[in-house]
Design a protein around this motif. Sequence first.
Motif, PDB file in Angstrom:
ATOM      1  N   ALA A  49      78.127  77.128  60.606  1.00 38.86           N
ATOM      2  CA  ALA A  49      77.820  78.306  60.605  1.00 38.86           C
ATOM      3  C   ALA A  49      79.062  79.086  60.930  1.00 38.86           C
ATOM      4  O   ALA A  49      79.234  78.590  61.960  1.00 38.86           O
ATOM      5  N   PRO A  50      79.308  80.227  60.072  1.00 37.74           N
ATOM      6  CA  PRO A  50      78.654  80.734  58.745  1.00 37.74           C
ATOM      7  C   PRO A  50      79.534  81.055  57.830  1.00 37.74           C
ATOM      8  O   PRO A  50      79.216  81.294  57.078  1.00 37.74           O
ATOM      9  N   LEU A  51      80.374  79.173  57.781  1.00 33.96           N
ATOM     10  CA  LEU A  51      80.438  78.751  56.515  1.00 33.96           C
ATOM     11  C   LEU A  51      79.860  78.625  54.952  1.00 33.96           C
ATOM     12  O   LEU A  51      79.813  78.515  54.463  1.00 33.96           O
ATOM     13  N   ILE A 117      83.908  71.076  44.000  1.00 38.48           N
ATOM     14  CA  ILE A 117      84.699  71.668  44.175  1.00 38.48           C
ATOM     15  C   ILE A 117      83.840  73.247  45.579  1.00 38.48           C
ATOM     16  O   ILE A 117      83.800  73.461  46.820  1.00 38.48           O
ATOM     17  N   GLY A 118      82.445  73.707  44.584  1.00 39.68           N
ATOM     18  CA  GLY A 118      81.857  74.580  45.490  1.00 39.68           C
ATOM     19  C   GLY A 118      81.160  74.332  46.476  1.00 39.68           C
ATOM     20  O   GLY A 118      80.822  75.394  47.551  1.00 39.68           O
ATOM     21  N   LYS A 119      80.772  73.258  46.652  1.00 45.27           N
ATOM     22  CA  LYS A 119      80.037  72.350  47.634  1.00 45.27           C
ATOM     23  C   LYS A 119      80.994  72.439  49.124  1.00 45.27           C
ATOM     24  O   LYS A 119      80.219  72.459  50.533  1.00 45.27           O
ATOM     25  N   PHE A 120      82.387  72.392  48.710  1.00 46.46           N
ATOM     26  CA  PHE A 120      83.335  73.073  49.820  1.00 46.46           C
ATOM     27  C   PHE A 120      84.213  73.986  50.034  1.00 46.46           C
ATOM     28  O   PHE A 120      84.870  74.133  51.044  1.00 46.46           O
ATOM     29  N   TRP A 121      84.093  74.725  49.353  1.00 49.09           N
ATOM     30  CA  TRP A 121      84.604  75.472  49.367  1.00 49.09           C
ATOM     31  C   TRP A 121      83.610  77.241  49.828  1.00 49.09           C
ATOM     32  O   TRP A 121      82.971  76.922  48.826  1.00 49.09           O
ATOM     33  N   PRO A 122      83.891  77.314  50.910  1.00 49.01           N
ATOM     34  CA  PRO A 122      82.233  78.692  50.922  1.00 49.01           C
ATOM     35  C   PRO A 122      82.345  80.083  50.700  1.00 49.01           C
ATOM     36  O   PRO A 122      83.671  80.148  50.077  1.00 49.01           O
ATOM     37  N   SER A 123      81.215  80.102  50.009  1.00 48.41           N
ATOM     38  CA  SER A 123      81.301  81.453  48.939  1.00 48.41           C
ATOM     39  C   SER A 123      81.134  82.673  49.280  1.00 48.41           C
ATOM     40  O   SER A 123      81.694  83.358  48.679  1.00 48.41           O
ATOM     41  N   THR A 124      81.833  82.892  51.640  1.00 44.58           N
ATOM     42  CA  THR A 124      82.247  83.878  51.451  1.00 44.58           C
ATOM     43  C   THR A 124      83.542  83.793  52.083  1.00 44.58           C
ATOM     44  O   THR A 124      84.502  84.821  52.232  1.00 44.58           O
ATOM     45  N   VAL A 125      84.406  82.528  51.654  1.00 43.01           N
ATOM     46  CA  VAL A 125      85.454  82.965  51.620  1.00 43.01           C
ATOM     47  C   VAL A 125      86.374  83.102  50.513  1.00 43.01           C
ATOM     48  O   VAL A 125      86.457  81.988  49.553  1.00 43.01           O
ATOM     49  N   GLU A 126      86.944  84.284  49.973  1.00 44.11           N
ATOM     50  CA  GLU A 126      88.195  84.393  48.610  1.00 44.11           C
ATOM     51  C   GLU A 126      87.334  84.164  47.753  1.00 44.11           C
ATOM     52  O   GLU A 126      86.686  83.044  47.072  1.00 44.11           O
TER      53      GLU A 126
END
Length: 282
Positions: A49-51, A117-126
């Motif tokens: 968290a918070p990622l 890839i969405g599991k490893f790319w935080p939804s709040t980052v770009e």
Amino acid sequence: MVQFDGVLKPLERLNAKLEGTVTLELDSDFNPSVASVDLRAGAGTLDAAPLFAEPVAFESASMRLSGDQLRDSVTVETFEVAIGPTKIVVTGSGQRIGAEWTTSLEAEMRDLPVNDIGKFWPSTVEPNARDWITENIRDGHIDMATLRVRAQVPEADPADFFVDDIGGEVRFRDATVHYLRPMEPVTNGAGVARVDARQVVVDVQNANLRGIVGESGRIVIDGLNGPSRGETIKIEATVAGPVRDALEVLDSEPLGFISGFGIDPKRTSGTQRTNVVFAFPL
């Protein structure tokens, strides 16, 4: 040890059995000035968290961290974690200036399905770049993905972080690429997607669409950091194959280029090799 809270506090986020060493360097007054941590862990979870909203489960992990009291800094020499078949390596540094940490991180991932890839790319980052990549590049396999981030992180509220700069690259193969919905996607594509705060650039080679072979192509989505609905797309490609297939693709929605000229693609034959360029607002 309170001086090295920046080094040791992240360990509170690990729920796993740890083994390793903690090394201290003392100054002339026998006060700790430098701390180094070299640890290994078996299966467990990481509170990221918070990622990420939920703890991240992993099979194994290892880390080497160090902290310097005089410089008020922390260095991540390496943090390696295995999540299923995927291996992730993170390096970076942080320096506390007032009530904020100035941080710089680089991550490399190897061997993961494109759809994960969405599991490893935080939804709040770009989120705009993330949404385009995760929605439009599907199936297939990622051999390697890299990400670099520079951010300001308030010590009192890490969730209120601000990204100064970001960039990444995803190398994929055997993928389905939706270059312009609702048109048919290309399949079996291999290429590289590069992202930053402003745009997504996807270079694709040897993709297939019906009987057409996309020898090379580039998709540029620009304006991701601008106003909503202000994005533009530019598609450049060199394609070869049956004339009928090419004309039917050009006549499909949302293009509809061919019927207006009184040409019926079904009544055409032969082969072609063409360079095409499209550019328009999304």
